[in-house]
Design a protein around this motif. Structure first.
Motif, PDB file in Angstrom:
ATOM      1  N   ASP A  35      32.411  -5.428 -25.432  1.00  0.00           N
ATOM      2  CA  ASP A  35      32.289  -4.326 -24.141  1.00  0.00           C
ATOM      3  C   ASP A  35      34.185  -3.838 -23.917  1.00  0.00           C
ATOM      4  O   ASP A  35      34.840  -3.982 -23.877  1.00  0.00           O
TER       5      ASP A  35
ATOM      6  N   LEU B 261      30.071  -2.644 -29.281  1.00  0.00           N
ATOM      7  CA  LEU B 261      29.926  -2.128 -27.498  1.00  0.00           C
ATOM      8  C   LEU B 261      28.000  -2.646 -27.582  1.00  0.00           C
ATOM      9  O   LEU B 261      27.272  -3.007 -28.416  1.00  0.00           O
TER      10      LEU B 261
ATOM     11  N   HIS C 247      29.750  -0.810 -18.881  1.00  0.00           N
ATOM     12  CA  HIS C 247      30.192  -1.149 -20.251  1.00  0.00           C
ATOM     13  C   HIS C 247      31.005  -0.874 -21.490  1.00  0.00           C
ATOM     14  O   HIS C 247      31.433  -0.483 -22.608  1.00  0.00           O
TER      15      HIS C 247
END
Length: 474
Positions: free
Chosen positions: A43, A73, A80
């Motif tokens: 992230d 991710l 994020h």
């Protein structure tokens, strides 16, 4: 003469895990895993909320961005993925690995983020309300397009090579379309699991998150670590505030995140339309180009019969998300025209925490009138206008002035897409205990409360890290 033995390869040192964001706060998720040969970010989120957090977006990365080999991710929410263009501006050139829906949704989110920042800088320079001369965006649309060229979609449920020494497996997370919890298998064989934002089992569109199967180290989100969602009876409360407002001749404004929350709200409004609770003569407006673009991704998932979606939603097809009459405001003029609408109406607009976006213009219009209502449909972080409304603010500052709050404010967290404390513990229960579980992505009170529950109920070793802290992965 005996053959010479090949020199043995020295054992790999334990990887180092650094908490660069998303600790003791619900924003800016960013976790760095460093081993002998790899440096991987899980992230890469933007800090939002109070000014002291937002200022962290302007600091140089804690590590040289050019040395980061890859980014993983978990999902496409701005907290994020929103720092990625800044990371690229600082020199990152590796792949960004995510599920295919996350790749599509993140492109929408990042383009919108750049647009808003550029517009805010232009407005500040034109009207002189920023202390910076000149005001500049954190990144612009060119940074975003460069960033999107590094995205690399990977399948969910299949092990993928991140680098020659580190492997990744994504599992459905049930939070928003494409969301996943991730497992990294490091070069020394240790495993690191990252929950991302964990979905709740009762999500009206998505199937529950895939079960946790264990890992050596776990990063567990704790947004609702000290709270329990109310019973699924949040629907009657939502219907009730709509009915009361329409009886007063008022307008309902729903600040909603463009990703997933808008779709969930539309699903509920469509059901209320079918039940007759939402009258046919009350229009529903969706005023967010970003939300409408995301809605197209969800509709594509319906057409493709995505394995993330609930069977009953697949059976309904596209009408599951269409509370006709449903009016889309894509242009600025269409958004402005909504403000001239008289009589009962529902306006769904982003941003969900009322930190910016078109919803602010609607709030400025509806808040002073007691006939109207504002419905907060999810988590409201500290320092946001949505939290101020939930906490009973009598005035709200926007566009350089204070606006009186006389409209009804309804807090209906039933719409949250996060698992609550009971659901988190339930997701973990039965899995082998990690060596250590780190509670992240939660305000301090929530993170410490969840730490205590994991200790008391599961007997797990859990800790709440500090910003910038580094620990070994064992």
């Amino acid at each position: 003469m005996a053959p010479t033995e090949a020199p043995s390869r020295p054992p790999s040192r334990p990887a180092l895990l650094s908490f660069l964001g998303g600790v003791r706060t619900v924003t800016g998720s960013m976790f760095l895993v460093e081993s002998d040969h790899d440096r991987i970010l899980v992230d890469c989120g933007l800090f939002q909320g109070p000014a002291e957090l937002r200022r962290r977006n302007w600091e140089r990365p804690a590590r040289d961005a050019a040395d980061v080999r890859a980014v993983v991710l978990t999902h496409a929410h701005l907290d994020h993925c929103g720092y990625l263009p800044r990371l690229v501006r600082h020199g990152f050139r590796g792949p960004v690995l995510a599920s295919e829906p996350t790749v599509r949704l993140a492109a929408i989110v990042l383009r919108d983020s750049a647009r808003l920042q550029m517009e805010a800088a232009q407005h500040a320079n034109a009207h002189g309300w920023s202390k910076h001369r000149p005001a500049k965006p954190l990144y612009d649309d060119r940074d975003v397009e460069r960033t999107l060229s590094f995205f690399d979609p990977v399948p969910v449920g299949t092990e993928t090579e991140v680098t020659g020494r580190t492997r990744l497996t994504l599992h459905h997370g049930g939070h928003i379309l494409g969301s996943a919890w991730a497992v990294l298998t490091l070069e020394d064989g240790h495993t690191l699991a990252v929950s991302g934002d964990l979905g709740r089992p009762g999500h009206p569109l998505l199937l529950p998150p895939e079960p946790f199967r264990g890992a050596d180290v776990l990063l567990m989100e704790s947004t609702y670590g000290n709270r329990r969602h109310g019973p699924e009876g949040g629907e009657p409360a939502f219907a009730s505030v709509l009915t009361r407002t329409f009886a007063r001749g008022g307008t309902v404004v729903i600040p909603a995140f463009a990703l997933d929350r808008t779709e969930v709200v539309l699903r509920r409004l469509a059901a209320l339309r079918e039940d007759g609770v939402l009258p046919r003569n009350v229009p529903v407006y969706v005023d967010s180009p970003m939300a409408l673009a995301a809605l197209d991704v969800y509709r594509d998932a319906l057409r493709a019969r995505s394995p993330e979606l609930r069977p009953e939603i697949l059976a309904l097809g596209e009408r599951a998300l269409s509370p006709e009459p449903f009016l889309a405001a894509r242009t600025v003029q269409e958004s402005i025209d909504i403000n001239s609408v008289e009589g009962p109406a529902v306006i769904v607009s982003s941003a969900g925490m009322a930190t910016g976006g078109r919803v602010l213009h609607h709030l400025r219009r509806v808040l002073p009138d007691p006939r109207n209502a504002v419905v907060i449909v999810g988590f409201a972080a500290e320092g946001t206008r949505a939290r101020d409304l939930v906490d009973g603010a009598r005035v709200l500052k926007m566009f350089g002035e204070y606006v009186p709050v006389r409209a009804e404010v309804a807090d209906i967290p039933h719409f949250s897409a996060h698992a609550d404390a009971d659901q988190i513990v339930g997701w973990l229960r039965g899995a082998p205990a990690p060596h250590t579980t780190y509670l992240v992505h939660g305000e301090e009170s929530a993170a410490f409360a969840l730490r205590d529950r994991l200790d008391d109920e599961l007997g797990w070793t859990a800790a709440v890290p500090r910003p910038g802290e580094a620990v070994l992965v064992r």
